[in-house]
Design a protein around this motif. Structure first.
Motif, PDB file in Angstrom:
ATOM      1  N   CYS A 111       1.874   3.615  -0.660  1.00 56.73           N
ATOM      2  CA  CYS A 111       0.621   3.244  -0.316  1.00 56.73           C
ATOM      3  C   CYS A 111      -0.572   4.238  -0.447  1.00 56.73           C
ATOM      4  O   CYS A 111      -0.384   5.393  -0.216  1.00 56.73           O
ATOM      5  CB  CYS A 111       0.657   2.798   1.144  1.00 56.73           C
ATOM      6  N   ARG A 112      -1.610   3.626  -0.869  1.00 63.55           N
ATOM      7  CA  ARG A 112      -2.710   4.451  -0.810  1.00 63.55           C
ATOM      8  C   ARG A 112      -3.467   4.595   0.514  1.00 63.55           C
ATOM      9  O   ARG A 112      -2.619   3.636   1.457  1.00 63.55           O
ATOM     10  CB  ARG A 112      -3.965   3.888  -1.701  1.00 63.55           C
ATOM     11  N   GLN A 113      -4.243   5.451   0.784  1.00 63.16           N
ATOM     12  CA  GLN A 113      -4.742   5.624   2.421  1.00 63.16           C
ATOM     13  C   GLN A 113      -5.152   4.503   2.813  1.00 63.16           C
ATOM     14  O   GLN A 113      -4.866   4.164   3.816  1.00 63.16           O
ATOM     15  CB  GLN A 113      -5.751   6.874   2.449  1.00 63.16           C
ATOM     16  N   GLU A 153      -4.755   1.283   2.051  1.00 65.74           N
ATOM     17  CA  GLU A 153      -3.869   0.519   2.123  1.00 65.74           C
ATOM     18  C   GLU A 153      -2.954   0.427   3.561  1.00 65.74           C
ATOM     19  O   GLU A 153      -2.884  -0.430   4.125  1.00 65.74           O
ATOM     20  CB  GLU A 153      -2.834   0.292   0.921  1.00 65.74           C
ATOM     21  N   ALA A 168      -7.328  -3.217   2.350  1.00 65.34           N
ATOM     22  CA  ALA A 168      -7.519  -1.760   2.591  1.00 65.34           C
ATOM     23  C   ALA A 168      -8.778  -1.542   3.554  1.00 65.34           C
ATOM     24  O   ALA A 168      -9.780  -2.541   3.764  1.00 65.34           O
ATOM     25  CB  ALA A 168      -7.703  -1.201   1.285  1.00 65.34           C
ATOM     26  N   GLN A 192     -11.749   0.960   4.378  1.00 65.61           N
ATOM     27  CA  GLN A 192     -12.804   1.640   3.643  1.00 65.61           C
ATOM     28  C   GLN A 192     -13.795   2.043   4.571  1.00 65.61           C
ATOM     29  O   GLN A 192     -14.514   1.126   5.221  1.00 65.61           O
ATOM     30  CB  GLN A 192     -13.094   1.103   2.497  1.00 65.61           C
ATOM     31  N   LYS A 230      -7.330  -2.571  -4.410  1.00 65.10           N
ATOM     32  CA  LYS A 230      -8.059  -2.408  -5.600  1.00 65.10           C
ATOM     33  C   LYS A 230      -7.870  -3.569  -6.687  1.00 65.10           C
ATOM     34  O   LYS A 230      -8.844  -3.647  -7.617  1.00 65.10           O
ATOM     35  CB  LYS A 230      -7.517  -0.864  -6.105  1.00 65.10           C
ATOM     36  N   GLY A 266      -2.146  -4.701  -6.660  1.00 69.20           N
ATOM     37  CA  GLY A 266      -1.923  -4.070  -5.528  1.00 69.20           C
ATOM     38  C   GLY A 266      -1.898  -5.121  -4.187  1.00 69.20           C
ATOM     39  O   GLY A 266      -1.116  -4.460  -3.614  1.00 69.20           O
ATOM     40  N   TYR A 315      -7.346  11.962   7.113  1.00 68.61           N
ATOM     41  CA  TYR A 315      -6.993  13.057   6.095  1.00 68.61           C
ATOM     42  C   TYR A 315      -6.988  14.157   6.822  1.00 68.61           C
ATOM     43  O   TYR A 315      -6.182  15.005   6.328  1.00 68.61           O
ATOM     44  CB  TYR A 315      -8.510  13.032   5.209  1.00 68.61           C
ATOM     45  N   HIS A 350      -3.171  11.719  -1.740  1.00 67.78           N
ATOM     46  CA  HIS A 350      -3.049  10.817  -2.783  1.00 67.78           C
ATOM     47  C   HIS A 350      -1.774  11.227  -3.923  1.00 67.78           C
ATOM     48  O   HIS A 350      -1.166  10.167  -4.277  1.00 67.78           O
ATOM     49  CB  HIS A 350      -4.340  10.635  -3.697  1.00 67.78           C
ATOM     50  N   ASP A 351      -1.478  12.445  -4.066  1.00 65.26           N
ATOM     51  CA  ASP A 351      -0.516  12.663  -5.029  1.00 65.26           C
ATOM     52  C   ASP A 351       0.726  12.492  -4.463  1.00 65.26           C
ATOM     53  O   ASP A 351       1.804  12.406  -5.058  1.00 65.26           O
ATOM     54  CB  ASP A 351      -0.850  14.082  -5.365  1.00 65.26           C
ATOM     55  N   ARG A 365       1.906  10.233  -2.826  1.00 61.52           N
ATOM     56  CA  ARG A 365       2.440   9.317  -2.958  1.00 61.52           C
ATOM     57  C   ARG A 365       3.587   8.986  -4.108  1.00 61.52           C
ATOM     58  O   ARG A 365       4.300   8.062  -4.084  1.00 61.52           O
ATOM     59  CB  ARG A 365       1.436   8.056  -3.543  1.00 61.52           C
TER      60      ARG A 365
END
Length: 413
Positions: free
Chosen positions: A215-217, A219, A240, A242, A306, A310, A363, A381-382, A384
């Protein structure tokens, strides 16, 4: 000896009409290049010192007419005026928030100060290339110059489509070369240390779930208990969370933020900013909307994910489902403790009072987790890309890992 006046209408074929005016001592030419929006002929006029220059100018207009590249009639746009019109009236209604913020940064911070005074139809590829060089020499990364280049190419491409430009000069400009950052997945030993530390931290399951499911942050922070189907043990990702910039609600944004304007550059050795120091505010600065009494539209905002890809439904392995159930029990205890102070946001991961988690705080939590686990700095992010490794470490069977990751066949080690 004065040149004899040419009779109007006797110009070479395709050159329009040419005549000499004794009133100003100049040669004049007129040619029709199309039809205006109101239906009248689009008749263009040129004025030069010599007859030959007028002929050349009219022939150039005729070539543009045939190629369909004649600039529309009216006062020429400046680059600044077109960029402002494009980003606020063309781009803003049709693209996502973060993409728009990237465009606005490129337009207002780099393009307008750098080349905004040029006439739109006179700007050349070299002007952009000089700007890119200036940006990189100032200490900005080549990736920033690339973002400026992509923004300018899109903006002026729209001007070309609408007839304000004969050809997009940015399509010929060469941006600086950038090296793609190589993604380095966290190795299995470090993943084990991260998981061990995460499961002893409040909301630590947030990182386990995100790393295991990729998952992205936004999400992960946007997940709600309504997204969890306990009967089918599935988790649906559709929204998500934001953080967006506040907008002024007052009639004079510049005056509203006056006491917050930065008037001088930072001194050498500035310790206030962890990132490159921001430049002084422009004379007509309208930023600082977060301090406006009538501010609106900002803060934590729930947005669609996004892309269509997604929006997905994920089958949860038993291990992850049980972790979420345990987390739910812990959240219920926090709810009881908070009492009337609890904000029922319905989110899976919250502050101790039930409010949504701020991405910036999240973060910081990630980096605190890495420090506690004794793992070198890594981008969330990486991380993931370690999803399959996390699932295997959690004891998820190989076949289930393949299903979660969407793999048809794979050799598991």
């Amino acid at each position: 000896m004065a040149r004899k006046r040419r009779d109007e209408g006797r110009a070479p074929n395709g050159a329009g009409s040419i005549y000499y005016s004794e009133a100003d001592g100049k040669w004049h030419g007129r040619i029709t290049v199309g039809v205006r929006d109101d239906g009248r002929p689009d008749r263009r006029h040129v004025k030069r010192k010599t007859e030959g220059e007028v002929v050349d100018a009219l022939q150039e207009l005729e070539q543009q007419r045939r190629a369909g590249t004649v600039r529309k009639p009216g006062k020429p746009w400046t680059v600044e005026a077109w960029l402002k019109h494009w980003v606020e009236n063309i781009a803003a209604p049709s693209i996502r928030y973060k993409a728009l913020e990237g465009y606005r940064t490129a337009v207002y911070r780099h393009l307008i100060p750098g080349i905004g005074a040029h006439r739109l139809d006179k700007i050349r590829p070299e002007h952009f290339e000089k700007l890119y060089t200036k940006l990189t020499k100032s200490g900005l990364k080549p990736a920033t110059a690339h973002q400026v280049h992509r923004t300018a190419r899109t903006a002026l491409g729209e001007a070309e489509k609408r007839g304000h430009l004969g050809r997009n000069p940015v399509s010929l400009a060469k941006p600086p070369r950038i090296e793609e950052e190589e993604i380095e997945p966290i190795d299995s030993d470090d993943v084990k240390r991260i998981l061990r530390a995460a499961l002893h931290r409040r909301n630590g399951v947030r990182f386990v779930i995100a790393l295991a499911l990729g998952c992205r942050q936004g999400e992960a922070l946007g997940l709600k208990w309504d997204n969890l189907n306990e009967q089918n043990r599935t988790l649906r990702i559709r929204k998500a969370l934001q953080r967006q910039k506040w907008q002024h609600g007052c009639t004079d944004p510049h005056t509203c933020g006056a006491k917050y304007h930065k008037t001088e550059p930072c001194k050498d050795g500035c310790k206030q900013h962890t990132r490159p120091c921001p430049p002084p505010c422009p004379p007509d600065c309208t930023e600082h909307a977060r301090n406006c009494p009538q501010r609106h539209g900002g803060g934590l905002v729930e947005v669609d994910v996004k892309s269509r890809a997604g929006r997905r439904l994920i089958g949860l392995p038993d291990q992850l489902f049980e972790l979420l159930q345990r987390h739910r029990d812990q959240q219920e205890a926090e709810r009881q403790h908070a009492g009337s102070e609890w904000h029922d946001s319905g989110r899976i991961f919250t502050q101790p009072n039930g409010k949504a988690l701020d991405p910036r705080r999240d973060y910081a939590e990630w980096h605190a987790l890495l420090a506690e686990a004794g793992v070198a700095e890594a981008r969330l992010h990486d991380a993931r890309h370690t999803a399959a490794t996390v699932l295997l470490i959690l004891g998820v069977p190989d076949r289930t890992v393949m299903e979660v990751m969407g793999w048809s066949s794979v050799t598991m080690k």
